[in-house]
Design a protein around this motif. Structure first.
Motif, PDB file in Angstrom:
ATOM      1  N   LEU A 202       0.810  -1.215   0.000  1.00 37.94           N
ATOM      2  CA  LEU A 202       0.000   0.000   0.000  1.00 37.94           C
ATOM      3  C   LEU A 202       0.843   1.265   0.000  1.00 37.94           C
ATOM      4  CD1 LEU A 202      -2.667  -1.117   2.640  1.00 37.94           C
ATOM      5  CD2 LEU A 202      -2.993  -0.968   0.174  1.00 37.94           C
ATOM      6  N   GLY A 203       2.149   1.110   0.211  1.00 41.38           N
ATOM      7  CA  GLY A 203       3.037   2.263   0.229  1.00 41.38           C
ATOM      8  C   GLY A 203       2.956   3.070   1.501  1.00 41.38           C
ATOM      9  N   ILE A 204       2.593   2.450   2.612  1.00 37.91           N
ATOM     10  CA  ILE A 204       2.511   3.125   3.903  1.00 37.91           C
ATOM     11  C   ILE A 204       3.237   2.285   4.945  1.00 37.91           C
ATOM     12  CG2 ILE A 204       0.321   4.263   3.356  1.00 37.91           C
ATOM     13  CD1 ILE A 204      -1.108   2.159   5.021  1.00 37.91           C
ATOM     14  N   THR A 205       3.444   2.845   6.134  1.00 36.38           N
ATOM     15  CA  THR A 205       4.100   2.102   7.203  1.00 36.38           C
ATOM     16  C   THR A 205       3.099   1.184   7.890  1.00 36.38           C
ATOM     17  OG1 THR A 205       3.632   3.768   8.901  1.00 36.38           O
ATOM     18  CG2 THR A 205       5.662   4.041   7.605  1.00 36.38           C
ATOM     19  N   THR A 206       3.631   0.189   8.577  1.00 39.08           N
ATOM     20  CA  THR A 206       2.778  -0.716   9.347  1.00 39.08           C
ATOM     21  C   THR A 206       2.019   0.041  10.431  1.00 39.08           C
ATOM     22  OG1 THR A 206       4.345  -2.528   8.953  1.00 39.08           O
ATOM     23  CG2 THR A 206       2.752  -2.826  10.730  1.00 39.08           C
ATOM     24  N   ASP A 207       2.694   0.992  11.066  1.00 43.06           N
ATOM     25  CA  ASP A 207       2.048   1.780  12.124  1.00 43.06           C
ATOM     26  C   ASP A 207       0.867   2.580  11.576  1.00 43.06           C
ATOM     27  OD1 ASP A 207       3.758   0.814  14.011  1.00 43.06           O
ATOM     28  OD2 ASP A 207       5.097   2.549  14.002  1.00 43.06           O
ATOM     29  N   ARG A 208       1.024   3.154  10.372  1.00 42.05           N
ATOM     30  CA  ARG A 208      -0.072   3.934   9.807  1.00 42.05           C
ATOM     31  C   ARG A 208      -1.255   3.040   9.456  1.00 42.05           C
ATOM     32  NH1 ARG A 208      -0.698   7.450   4.251  1.00 42.05           N
ATOM     33  NH2 ARG A 208      -2.621   8.491   4.875  1.00 42.05           N
ATOM     34  N   LEU A 209      -0.976   1.894   8.884  1.00 46.93           N
ATOM     35  CA  LEU A 209      -2.057   0.971   8.559  1.00 46.93           C
ATOM     36  C   LEU A 209      -2.789   0.560   9.834  1.00 46.93           C
ATOM     37  CD1 LEU A 209      -3.619  -0.801   6.576  1.00 46.93           C
ATOM     38  CD2 LEU A 209      -1.828  -2.536   6.813  1.00 46.93           C
ATOM     39  N   HIS A 210      -2.041   0.276  10.880  1.00 43.59           N
ATOM     40  CA  HIS A 210      -2.651  -0.106  12.153  1.00 43.59           C
ATOM     41  C   HIS A 210      -3.517   1.026  12.692  1.00 43.59           C
ATOM     42  CE1 HIS A 210      -2.934  -1.105  16.457  1.00 43.59           C
ATOM     43  NE2 HIS A 210      -2.738  -2.356  16.089  1.00 43.59           N
ATOM     44  N   ALA A 211      -3.012   2.263  12.623  1.00 41.12           N
ATOM     45  CA  ALA A 211      -3.756   3.411  13.146  1.00 41.12           C
ATOM     46  C   ALA A 211      -5.048   3.639  12.359  1.00 41.12           C
ATOM     47  CB  ALA A 211      -2.878   4.658  13.101  1.00 41.12           C
ATOM     48  N   ILE A 212      -4.999   3.510  11.029  1.00 43.84           N
ATOM     49  CA  ILE A 212      -6.193   3.713  10.198  1.00 43.84           C
ATOM     50  C   ILE A 212      -7.254   2.665  10.525  1.00 43.84           C
ATOM     51  CG2 ILE A 212      -7.069   3.554   7.834  1.00 43.84           C
ATOM     52  CD1 ILE A 212      -4.457   4.868   6.923  1.00 43.84           C
ATOM     53  N   CYS A 213      -6.844   1.410  10.639  1.00 41.86           N
ATOM     54  CA  CYS A 213      -7.805   0.338  10.918  1.00 41.86           C
ATOM     55  C   CYS A 213      -8.419   0.500  12.307  1.00 41.86           C
ATOM     56  CB  CYS A 213      -7.113  -1.022  10.807  1.00 41.86           C
ATOM     57  SG  CYS A 213      -6.624  -1.460   9.124  1.00 41.86           S
ATOM     58  N   GLN A 214      -7.597   0.847  13.278  1.00 43.71           N
ATOM     59  CA  GLN A 214      -8.104   1.008  14.640  1.00 43.71           C
ATOM     60  C   GLN A 214      -9.044   2.211  14.737  1.00 43.71           C
ATOM     61  OE1 GLN A 214      -8.113  -0.788  17.194  1.00 43.71           O
ATOM     62  NE2 GLN A 214      -6.280  -2.036  17.386  1.00 43.71           N
ATOM     63  N   ARG A 215      -8.654   3.326  14.112  1.00 43.22           N
ATOM     64  CA  ARG A 215      -9.455   4.540  14.199  1.00 43.22           C
ATOM     65  C   ARG A 215     -10.792   4.388  13.473  1.00 43.22           C
ATOM     66  NH1 ARG A 215      -5.977   7.633  12.269  1.00 43.22           N
ATOM     67  NH2 ARG A 215      -6.718   7.845  10.120  1.00 43.22           N
ATOM     68  N   THR A 216     -10.792   3.703  12.329  1.00 42.26           N
ATOM     69  CA  THR A 216     -11.991   3.616  11.495  1.00 42.26           C
ATOM     70  C   THR A 216     -12.871   2.426  11.860  1.00 42.26           C
ATOM     71  OG1 THR A 216     -10.696   4.590   9.705  1.00 42.26           O
ATOM     72  CG2 THR A 216     -12.822   3.613   9.115  1.00 42.26           C
ATOM     73  N   LEU A 217     -12.263   1.279  12.153  1.00 39.40           N
ATOM     74  CA  LEU A 217     -13.020   0.047  12.360  1.00 39.40           C
ATOM     75  C   LEU A 217     -12.863  -0.537  13.755  1.00 39.40           C
ATOM     76  CD1 LEU A 217     -12.146  -1.679   8.963  1.00 39.40           C
ATOM     77  CD2 LEU A 217     -14.244  -0.457   9.541  1.00 39.40           C
ATOM     78  N   SER A 218     -12.017   0.075  14.576  1.00 38.10           N
ATOM     79  CA  SER A 218     -11.740  -0.435  15.928  1.00 38.10           C
ATOM     80  C   SER A 218     -11.231  -1.871  15.887  1.00 38.10           C
ATOM     81  CB  SER A 218     -13.005  -0.343  16.822  1.00 38.10           C
ATOM     82  OG  SER A 218     -13.420   0.991  16.960  1.00 38.10           O
ATOM     83  N   ARG A 219     -10.490  -2.174  14.850  1.00 38.35           N
ATOM     84  CA  ARG A 219      -9.887  -3.504  14.684  1.00 38.35           C
ATOM     85  C   ARG A 219      -8.459  -3.310  14.195  1.00 38.35           C
ATOM     86  NH1 ARG A 219     -12.033  -7.358  16.962  1.00 38.35           N
ATOM     87  NH2 ARG A 219     -11.676  -8.916  15.348  1.00 38.35           N
ATOM     88  N   SER A 220      -7.580  -4.215  14.602  1.00 42.76           N
ATOM     89  CA  SER A 220      -6.223  -4.170  14.081  1.00 42.76           C
ATOM     90  C   SER A 220      -6.183  -4.833  12.709  1.00 42.76           C
ATOM     91  CB  SER A 220      -5.273  -4.897  15.040  1.00 42.76           C
ATOM     92  OG  SER A 220      -5.535  -6.294  15.020  1.00 42.76           O
ATOM     93  N   PRO A 221      -5.162  -4.554  11.914  1.00 39.35           N
ATOM     94  CA  PRO A 221      -5.077  -5.205  10.593  1.00 39.35           C
ATOM     95  C   PRO A 221      -5.065  -6.726  10.676  1.00 39.35           C
ATOM     96  CG  PRO A 221      -3.571  -3.349  10.702  1.00 39.35           C
ATOM     97  CD  PRO A 221      -4.111  -3.532  12.091  1.00 39.35           C
ATOM     98  N   ILE A 222      -4.351  -7.287  11.650  1.00 39.82           N
ATOM     99  CA  ILE A 222      -4.273  -8.750  11.728  1.00 39.82           C
ATOM    100  C   ILE A 222      -5.621  -9.337  12.119  1.00 39.82           C
ATOM    101  CG2 ILE A 222      -3.545  -8.853  14.139  1.00 39.82           C
ATOM    102  CD1 ILE A 222      -2.378 -11.097  11.204  1.00 39.82           C
ATOM    103  N   GLU A 223      -6.390  -8.622  12.948  1.00 39.50           N
ATOM    104  CA  GLU A 223      -7.731  -9.096  13.292  1.00 39.50           C
ATOM    105  C   GLU A 223      -8.639  -9.118  12.068  1.00 39.50           C
ATOM    106  OE1 GLU A 223      -8.530  -7.866  17.921  1.00 39.50           O
ATOM    107  OE2 GLU A 223      -8.397  -6.247  16.442  1.00 39.50           O
ATOM    108  N   LEU A 224      -8.519  -8.120  11.203  1.00 36.32           N
ATOM    109  CA  LEU A 224      -9.326  -8.075   9.991  1.00 36.32           C
ATOM    110  C   LEU A 224      -8.955  -9.206   9.038  1.00 36.32           C
ATOM    111  CD1 LEU A 224      -9.275  -4.212   9.444  1.00 36.32           C
ATOM    112  CD2 LEU A 224     -11.244  -5.580  10.137  1.00 36.32           C
ATOM    113  N   VAL A 225      -7.667  -9.492   8.926  1.00 34.34           N
ATOM    114  CA  VAL A 225      -7.229 -10.604   8.084  1.00 34.34           C
ATOM    115  C   VAL A 225      -7.762 -11.916   8.648  1.00 34.34           C
ATOM    116  CG1 VAL A 225      -5.238 -11.883   7.228  1.00 34.34           C
ATOM    117  CG2 VAL A 225      -5.180  -9.379   7.268  1.00 34.34           C
ATOM    118  N   HIS A 226      -7.657 -12.081   9.971  1.00 33.56           N
ATOM    119  CA  HIS A 226      -8.150 -13.316  10.588  1.00 33.56           C
ATOM    120  C   HIS A 226      -9.663 -13.442  10.440  1.00 33.56           C
ATOM    121  CE1 HIS A 226      -4.442 -13.914  13.419  1.00 33.56           C
ATOM    122  NE2 HIS A 226      -4.186 -14.182  12.150  1.00 33.56           N
TER     123      HIS A 226
END
Length: 297
Positions: A202-226
């Motif tokens: 996606l061209g972003i850092t892992t921290d940014r992806l984590h922050a976007i998912c948590q802020r928008t969906l209240s889920r971490s990226p790994i939780e969404l994948v699972h």
């Protein structure tokens, strides 16, 4: 080539020949309750009863139907065309893990009609439907791989006519990043890719992806994948005759024991127990995923 004697439990096909009277096709009945259907109407009319929103399809046209209970098609006299259907397992094989897979999966989840087909589109699609019917009708044949290949071509052709991707959808907004992450997960969740690999794509850092998912969906990226992995496992356990070991391998687990442990940790039930409940339909035990994949932006 592997011939599957049970192919007719996973696929169907019929030619709609001109008749002097109308006929009714019920495509939402057992054992085809979970089938996706594609219709190519060369000429004539078909009336589709869809609750309070009936639709009349006039050929030349195509229509795609996701699984729907008690879907009824009334074919007018003189109509001609083709109808093919496939189980979620074959549709999953057809969609695969490719660049277009995320878009195809979204397309296949909805109902669509296109009644503005050109003669060139008809020449392109007709052999695909005829090939599917021939594979299912010819004695001594019936390969899941061949049927899935035809379904992939049908889906790709219908999607190209209906939904060509727009470059502007890739703008780097939060919503776009989530949408692109969703598409990347759809392509790669069976390969058990790392979150760092998704972020790099996606061209972003892992921290940014984590922050976007948590802020928008209240889920971490790994939780969404699972969640996506659990959703797919549930569908296959409910709708497929494959054993748990085969399902585990098809979802990228090298060890079926690891799959069983993962599934029980996420749902509270073993795969075998979940399948038994789904089949018997006698339990009130809720086992939803923590977040529905389709609730993503």
């Amino acid at each position: 080539m592997v011939i599957d004697p049970g192919i007719h439990h996973d696929a169907r096909g019929e030619a709609i020949e001109p008749a002097i009277q109308s006929r009714v096709l019920r495509i939402g009945q057992p054992t085809q309750r979970w089938f996706h259907h594609a219709l190519l109407l060369l000429r004539g009319n078909i009336h589709l009863a869809r609750g309070e929103s009936p639709v009349t399809i006039t050929g030349p046209a195509f229509a795609f139907f996701p699984p729907s209970k008690e879907e009824v098609l009334t074919v007018a006299a003189g109509s001609r065309g083709y109808l093919v259907g496939a189980s979620p397992e074959i549709i999953g094989d057809a969609i695969g893990d490719h660049a277009e897979s995320a878009a195809l999966r979204v397309f296949s989840a909805g109902f669509s009609v296109n009644d503005a087909l050109t003669s060139a589109s008809l020449r392109e699609m007709t052999p695909l439907f005829e090939g599917t019917l021939a594979e299912l009708a010819t004695e001594g044949r019936g390969s899941r791989m061949v049927v899935a290949a035809y379904m992939r071509l049908i889906l790709m052709t219908l999607w190209r006519l209906q939904h060509m991707p727009a470059e502007e959808e890739r703008l780097a907004s939060t919503g776009s990043i989530l949408q692109r992450f969703r598409q990347a997960v759809e392509i790669g969740f069976r390969r058990h890719r790392s979150i760092a690999a998704y972020a790099a794509e996606l061209g972003i850092t892992t921290d940014r992806l984590h922050a976007i998912c948590q802020r928008t969906l209240s889920r971490s990226p790994i939780e969404l994948v699972h969640d996506r992995l659990v959703q797919e496992a549930k569908q296959r356990l409910e709708r497929s005759a494959r054993d748990v070991q085969e399902i585990a391998y098809s979802l990228g687990f090298r060890d079926p024991g690891n799959f069983s442990h993962f599934f029980k940790r996420k749902t509270g039930l073993s795969p075998a127990r979940y399948r038994a409940i789904a089949i018997q339909k006698t339990s009130s035990v809720p086992v939803p995923t923590a977040s529905d994949y389709h609730d993503w932006p």
